[in-house]
Design an enzyme around this catalytic site. Structure first.
Site, PDB file in Angstrom:
ATOM      1  CG  ASP A  42     -25.429  50.810  -7.194  1.00 46.66           C
ATOM      2  OD1 ASP A  42     -25.802  50.327  -6.112  1.00 46.66           O
ATOM      3  OD2 ASP A  42     -24.760  51.868  -7.269  1.00 46.66           O
ATOM      4  CE1 TYR A  47     -23.794  57.529  -6.835  1.00 46.90           C
ATOM      5  CE2 TYR A  47     -24.814  55.750  -8.044  1.00 46.90           C
ATOM      6  CZ  TYR A  47     -23.935  56.188  -7.085  1.00 46.90           C
ATOM      7  OH  TYR A  47     -23.202  55.268  -6.385  1.00 46.90           O
ATOM      8  CE  LYS A  72     -25.145  52.954  -3.831  1.00 46.53           C
ATOM      9  NZ  LYS A  72     -25.166  53.503  -5.193  1.00 46.53           N
ATOM     10  CG  HIS A 105     -24.551  57.128  -0.898  1.00 45.43           C
ATOM     11  ND1 HIS A 105     -25.052  57.674  -2.046  1.00 45.43           N
ATOM     12  CD2 HIS A 105     -23.335  56.644  -1.246  1.00 45.43           C
ATOM     13  CE1 HIS A 105     -24.184  57.514  -3.037  1.00 45.43           C
ATOM     14  NE2 HIS A 105     -23.136  56.889  -2.573  1.00 45.43           N
TER      15      HIS A 105
HETATM   16  N1  LIG Z   1     -21.643  53.478  -2.480  1.00 44.12           N
HETATM   17  C1  LIG Z   1     -20.740  54.338  -2.873  1.00 44.12           C
HETATM   18  O1  LIG Z   1     -20.305  55.232  -2.128  1.00 44.12           O
HETATM   19  C2  LIG Z   1     -20.225  54.250  -4.283  1.00 44.12           C
HETATM   20  C3  LIG Z   1     -19.039  54.912  -4.650  1.00 44.12           C
HETATM   21  C4  LIG Z   1     -18.583  54.788  -5.952  1.00 44.12           C
HETATM   22  C5  LIG Z   1     -19.293  54.031  -6.867  1.00 44.12           C
HETATM   23  N2  LIG Z   1     -20.458  53.413  -6.506  1.00 44.12           N
HETATM   24  C6  LIG Z   1     -21.227  52.585  -7.466  1.00 44.12           C
HETATM   25  O2  LIG Z   1     -20.361  51.633  -8.058  1.00 44.12           O
HETATM   26  C7  LIG Z   1     -20.384  51.766  -9.470  1.00 44.12           C
HETATM   27  C8  LIG Z   1     -19.060  51.365 -10.088  1.00 44.12           C
HETATM   28  O3  LIG Z   1     -17.987  52.111  -9.576  1.00 44.12           O
HETATM   29  P1  LIG Z   1     -17.274  53.299 -10.397  1.00 44.12           P
HETATM   30  O4  LIG Z   1     -18.247  53.878 -11.332  1.00 44.12           O
HETATM   31  O5  LIG Z   1     -16.655  54.187  -9.377  1.00 44.12           O
HETATM   32  O6  LIG Z   1     -16.052  52.600 -11.134  1.00 44.12           O
HETATM   33  P2  LIG Z   1     -15.766  51.262 -11.977  1.00 44.12           P
HETATM   34  O7  LIG Z   1     -17.012  50.562 -12.317  1.00 44.12           O
HETATM   35  O8  LIG Z   1     -14.683  50.527 -11.265  1.00 44.12           O
HETATM   36  O9  LIG Z   1     -15.078  51.869 -13.291  1.00 44.12           O
HETATM   37  C9  LIG Z   1     -15.765  52.639 -14.210  1.00 44.12           C
HETATM   38  C10 LIG Z   1     -14.761  53.098 -15.250  1.00 44.12           C
HETATM   39  O10 LIG Z   1     -14.201  51.950 -15.914  1.00 44.12           O
HETATM   40  C11 LIG Z   1     -14.354  52.087 -17.321  1.00 44.12           C
HETATM   41  N3  LIG Z   1     -14.694  50.756 -17.860  1.00 44.12           N
HETATM   42  C12 LIG Z   1     -15.843  50.059 -17.717  1.00 44.12           C
HETATM   43  N4  LIG Z   1     -15.784  48.871 -18.328  1.00 44.12           N
HETATM   44  C13 LIG Z   1     -14.567  48.811 -18.907  1.00 44.12           C
HETATM   45  C14 LIG Z   1     -13.911  47.842 -19.701  1.00 44.12           C
HETATM   46  N5  LIG Z   1     -14.511  46.681 -20.018  1.00 44.12           N
HETATM   47  N6  LIG Z   1     -12.647  48.102 -20.153  1.00 44.12           N
HETATM   48  C15 LIG Z   1     -12.032  49.266 -19.817  1.00 44.12           C
HETATM   49  N7  LIG Z   1     -12.599  50.233 -19.059  1.00 44.12           N
HETATM   50  C16 LIG Z   1     -13.867  50.010 -18.617  1.00 44.12           C
HETATM   51  C17 LIG Z   1     -15.473  53.080 -17.522  1.00 44.12           C
HETATM   52  O11 LIG Z   1     -15.234  53.837 -18.695  1.00 44.12           O
HETATM   53  P3  LIG Z   1     -16.282  53.830 -19.922  1.00 44.12           P
HETATM   54  O12 LIG Z   1     -17.511  54.514 -19.439  1.00 44.12           O
HETATM   55  O13 LIG Z   1     -15.521  54.596 -20.972  1.00 44.12           O
HETATM   56  O14 LIG Z   1     -16.509  52.400 -20.294  1.00 44.12           O
HETATM   57  C18 LIG Z   1     -15.343  53.989 -16.297  1.00 44.12           C
HETATM   58  O15 LIG Z   1     -14.424  55.024 -16.533  1.00 44.12           O
HETATM   59  C19 LIG Z   1     -20.768  53.246  -9.656  1.00 44.12           C
HETATM   60  O16 LIG Z   1     -21.155  53.533 -10.976  1.00 44.12           O
HETATM   61  C20 LIG Z   1     -21.837  53.387  -8.619  1.00 44.12           C
HETATM   62  O17 LIG Z   1     -23.068  52.806  -9.080  1.00 44.12           O
HETATM   63  C21 LIG Z   1     -20.914  53.498  -5.221  1.00 44.12           C
END
Ligand SMILES: NC(=O)c1ccc[n+]([C@@H]2O[C@H](COP(=O)([O-])OP(=O)(O)OC[C@H]3O[C@@H](n4cnc5c(N)ncnc54)[C@H](OP(=O)(O)O)[C@@H]3O)[C@@H](O)[C@H]2O)c1
Length: 274
Positions: A42, A47, A72, A105
């Site tokens: 994704d 990004y 997106k 997006h």
């Molecule tokens: N469409 C939209 O508007 C939108 C908005 C937000 C996000 N997104 C997409 O969704 C994806 C995921 O969401 P997100 O990046 O906001 O948050 P997330 O995946 O919920 O959380 C990421 C965080 O969790 C930590 N983490 C990952 N695996 C872990 C584990 N096994 N144990 C403990 N901590 C862990 C990571 O730290 P480390 O790096 O230190 O592991 C990072 O700080 C994004 O990367 C993006 O591709 C889309």
């Protein structure tokens, strides 16, 4: 490979989120994820990492047709000709002939939705994307989109984790055959410290994060957790070898609260923001 079928698309139930992954780290994480068995990536124009995502894909040696790639379109490219131009630019950055899923997006009230959806469908008909969908759409916006879309919309990508009640959008998507793709599925890492998730995890010999992700996939929701650490890739993907009981699902479901949202909708008009 666990897949969620939605209006003709087969979306791998787990993908790698790449927001905030940049440069070498991004390319390396994408490469390693694919080598470990991930088949869904994704990214987004906002990004600023499409180049590195493409680089990681090529370095992995995994065949293009085995990978489900999403990007997106950012909101300032929603005018019809602009959308086509920016989708082509994404493909140039990715060095890919197509993406599997092209999303709007965020909603953008400045451009009529029907026009943007028309352009998105046109991008699909040109072969730039195999499937199209939306992100951050409310139930009302999904209804509006479905009333005008000429091509099936395969998903709504929304913030979704146990600390936020998204039941209305989930119900609406599933009723229309659309997948829900959960972003911030581990609440940006907060799942790790949750005592309920940790206790349930201990009973299954799983971590709190794995229980959190399992809670979502067990509702047929696609998850795209992000990590910048190679060692966490395997942990986050090992969620298909156990099952949460009805009682455990209920207990986790009760963790949601009204101020559980992490992503502020007020930011949606700002460029380069997720
Ligand atoms: N469409 C939209 O508007 C939108 C908005 C937000 C996000 N997104 C997409 O969704 C994806 C995921 O969401 P997100 O990046 O906001 O948050 P997330 O995946 O919920 O959380 C990421 C965080 O969790 C930590 N983490 C990952 N695996 C872990 C584990 N096994 N144990 C403990 N901590 C862990 C990571 O730290 P480390 O790096 O230190 O592991 C990072 O700080 C994004 O990367 C993006 O591709 C889309």
């Amino acid at each position: 490979m666990h897949v969620i079928e939605a209006n003709g698309a087969k979306i791998p139930a787990i993908g790698l989120g790449t927001w905030e992954l940049r440069g070498r780290t991004c390319a390396r994480l994408v490469e390693q994820a694919l080598k470990l068995g991930y088949r869904h990536l994704d990214t987004a124009q906002a990004y600023d990492n499409e180049r590195e995502v493409g680089e990681g894909m090529r370095a992995s040696g995994v065949k293009r047709d085995e990978i489900f790639l999403t990007t997106k379109i950012w909101t300032n490219h929603f005018a019809p000709h602009e959308l086509e131009r920016s989708a082509k630019e994404s493909l140039v950055r990715l060095r890919q002939p197509y993406v599997d899923l092209l999303l709007l997006h965020w909603p953008n009230s400045q451009v009529p939705l029907a026009e943007t959806l028309g352009a998105l469908a046109h991008a699909k008909s040109m072969g730039l994307a195999r499937h199209i969908g939306v992100s951050n759409f409310t139930v009302a916006l999904i209804d509006e989109a479905l009333a005008t879309a000429s091509e099936p919309l395969v998903c709504d990508q929304i913030e979704c984790h146990p600390f936020l009640d998204q039941s209305k959008v989930i119900k609406a998507c599933h009723a229309h055959g659309m997948a829900v793709v959960a972003y911030s599925p581990i609440a940006r890492g907060d799942a790790r410290g949750n005592t309920v998730l940790a206790r349930i995890g201990a009973a299954h010999k799983k971590t709190a994060v794995q229980v959190c992700l399992r809670f979502l996939v067990q509702q047929d929701i696609v998850v795209i957790p992000r990590t910048s650490k190679v060692e966490r890739l395997s942990e986050n993907a090992a969620i298909f070898d156990f099952e949460l009981s009805g009682q455990e699902m209920k207990e986790i479901g009760a963790l949601s609260h009204p101020d559980g949202r992490l992503v502020d909708w007020a930011y949606s008009g700002r460029p380069k923001w997720d």
